[in-house]
Scaffold this active site. Structure first.
Site, PDB file in Angstrom:
ATOM      1  N   ASP A  39       0.826  -1.215   0.000  1.00 11.45           N
ATOM      2  CA  ASP A  39       0.000   0.000   0.000  1.00 11.45           C
ATOM      3  C   ASP A  39       0.859   1.264   0.000  1.00 11.45           C
ATOM      4  OD1 ASP A  39       1.057   0.037   2.498  1.00 11.45           O
ATOM      5  OD2 ASP A  39      -0.838   0.228   3.576  1.00 11.45           O
ATOM      6  N   ARG A  98      11.198  27.282   4.357  1.00 13.47           N
ATOM      7  CA  ARG A  98      10.846  28.646   3.950  1.00 13.47           C
ATOM      8  C   ARG A  98       9.529  29.110   4.541  1.00 13.47           C
ATOM      9  NH1 ARG A  98      12.216  27.978  -2.264  1.00 13.47           N
ATOM     10  NH2 ARG A  98      12.022  25.798  -1.672  1.00 13.47           N
ATOM     11  N   HIS A 132      17.714  27.854   5.784  1.00 16.09           N
ATOM     12  CA  HIS A 132      17.219  29.018   5.054  1.00 16.09           C
ATOM     13  C   HIS A 132      17.351  30.294   5.898  1.00 16.09           C
ATOM     14  CE1 HIS A 132      15.185  31.341   2.156  1.00 16.09           C
ATOM     15  NE2 HIS A 132      14.210  31.636   2.967  1.00 16.09           N
ATOM     16  N   LYS A 194      15.805  43.126  -3.839  1.00 14.30           N
ATOM     17  CA  LYS A 194      14.913  42.230  -4.574  1.00 14.30           C
ATOM     18  C   LYS A 194      13.503  42.336  -4.008  1.00 14.30           C
ATOM     19  CE  LYS A 194      14.499  37.663  -3.401  1.00 14.30           C
ATOM     20  NZ  LYS A 194      14.966  36.284  -3.188  1.00 14.30           N
ATOM     21  N   ASP A 220      24.046  32.606  -2.756  1.00 11.53           N
ATOM     22  CA  ASP A 220      22.673  32.433  -2.272  1.00 11.53           C
ATOM     23  C   ASP A 220      22.619  31.113  -1.518  1.00 11.53           C
ATOM     24  OD1 ASP A 220      19.995  32.866  -1.851  1.00 11.53           O
ATOM     25  OD2 ASP A 220      19.526  33.299  -3.940  1.00 11.53           O
TER      26      ASP A 220
HETATM   27  C1  R5P Z   1      15.553  34.030  -0.437  1.00  6.92           C
HETATM   28  O1  R5P Z   1      15.221  34.391   0.645  1.00  6.92           O
HETATM   29  C2  R5P Z   1      16.581  32.974  -0.653  1.00  6.92           C
HETATM   30  O2  R5P Z   1      17.836  33.361  -0.175  1.00  6.92           O
HETATM   31  C3  R5P Z   1      16.690  32.588  -2.116  1.00  6.92           C
HETATM   32  O3  R5P Z   1      17.159  33.717  -2.822  1.00  6.92           O
HETATM   33  C4  R5P Z   1      15.397  32.151  -2.691  1.00  6.92           C
HETATM   34  O4  R5P Z   1      14.806  31.163  -1.895  1.00  6.92           O
HETATM   35  C5  R5P Z   1      15.631  31.610  -4.088  1.00  6.92           C
HETATM   36  O5  R5P Z   1      14.396  31.302  -4.653  1.00  6.92           O
HETATM   37  P1  R5P Z   1      14.179  31.367  -6.219  1.00  6.92           P
HETATM   38  O6  R5P Z   1      15.280  30.567  -6.845  1.00  6.92           O
HETATM   39  O7  R5P Z   1      12.823  30.719  -6.412  1.00  6.92           O
HETATM   40  O8  R5P Z   1      14.196  32.790  -6.629  1.00  6.92           O
END
Ligand code: R5P
Length: 314
Positions: A39, A98, A132, A194, A220
């Protein structure tokens, strides 16, 4: 924990990384049998004895996210019931992070929910990479060792020895990391303002700092839909940047990410192996994967020996 032998297990989300961690530690991987009932419920049976052992289970909660989370929880429960002395959940990529606050009415805080589940399932400690948000450590009521992949990227860019460098934070959230890169690599610092329009769309509005005639390194924590790096790369190019590199710890690559990364004016995209590459991402010609296995292996060794983990980053 020196009197309690160390044993590292792997879930199914990132076995290659777990193997590399075991190679660093010079230990065989713990044996486990993972199957599904007809299942689709998952069953895990440990084939290595864990009684009295210091156990680590490596499982990124990446796609398929719900299945990866559930498997981690079952694994932890399994170790607890098999009398492991201590259990560390090694979650190189911590998904559901997130949603970490109520930014609208009637929404969940999944980061806290998953932290609670990991603790209830039996983890005594957590080891993760580039959460994050750093404050997610406080969502757990057990010790969290929070590593950053920054030294891995810095080492890479140091070897590249790029002339006329500018380090760009593609949003204010990445400012501190960008400042760390700039200090280590000796470049100018620039920051992009941004604005997120939807979960899938962002716009890079303005930049503080100059990139004209410079090689740009952006940092990032995540590339998810790649809206952030796509817009940031276009903006720095418009402002006269020469080569553009991006280093992001977790290559989530969801939604339009592959199309955006193919179209973005990026010379190299660097991610780590906290998440295994999808087939489509592996096809990107300018994408490279750097490993965090040694970083995690060293942290595991130190946790086991009761040595400082934070001093790895000083
Ligand atoms: C934002 O707070 C994070 O540092 C990343 O920049 C973000 O999660 C990236 O998301 P995406 O690739 O969808 O723009």
């Amino acid at each position: 924990m020196k009197d309690h032998p160390i044993i590292v297990f792997s879930g199914t989300s990132n076995p290659k990384l777990a193997e590399s961690i075991c190679a660093y530690l010079n230990k065989p991987m713990g044996k486990v049998w993972i199957e599904r009932f007809p299942d689709s419920e998952k069953i895990i049976r440990l084939e290595s004895d864990v009684r009295g052992k210091d156990c680590f289970v490596v499982q990124s909660t990446c796609r398929p996210v719900d299945a990866s989370v559930m498997e981690l929880l079952i694994f932890l429960d399994c170790l607890k019931r098999a009398s492991a002395t201590r259990i560390t959940a090694v979650v190189p990529y911590f998904g559901y992070a997130r949603q970490d606050r109520k930014d609208a009415g009637r929404v969940p805080i999944t980061a806290k929910l998953v932290a609670n589940l990991i603790t209830s399932a039996g983890a005594n400690r957590v080891l993760s990479v580039d959460l994050h948000a750093k404050q997610l450590q406080g969502f757990f009521d057990i010790p969290v060792d929070h590593l950053t992949a920054a030294p891995v990227f810095i080492e890479y860019f140091r070897r590249r020895n790029l002339p006329r460098l500018a380090v760009v934070a593609p949003d204010v959230g990445n400012m501190k990391t960008a400042a760390l890169y700039a200090a280590a690599l000796g470049g100018e610092l620039a920051i992009i303002h941004k604005r997120r329009l939807t979960g899938n769309e962002v716009e890079s509005i303005e930049m503080i700092g100059t990139v004209e005639g410079r090689n740009v390194v952006m940092c990032d924590d995540i590339i998810s839909t790649a809206g952030t790096v796509y817009n940031a790369a276009r903006l720095v190019k418009e402002r006269g940047a020469e080569q553009v590199f991006v280093g992001a710890t977790h290559g989530v690559f969801s939604g339009q990410a592959i199309d955006r990364l193919s179209a973005a004016p990026l010379d190299e995209i660097l991610v780590t192996d906290t998440i295994p590459l999808s087939e489509a991402a592996a096809e990107l010609p300018h994408l490279k994967v750097l490993s965090v296995a040694n970083l995690l292996g060293e942290a595991i060794r130190r946790i086991h020996n009761n040595e400082s983990v934070s001093s790895m980053f000083t």
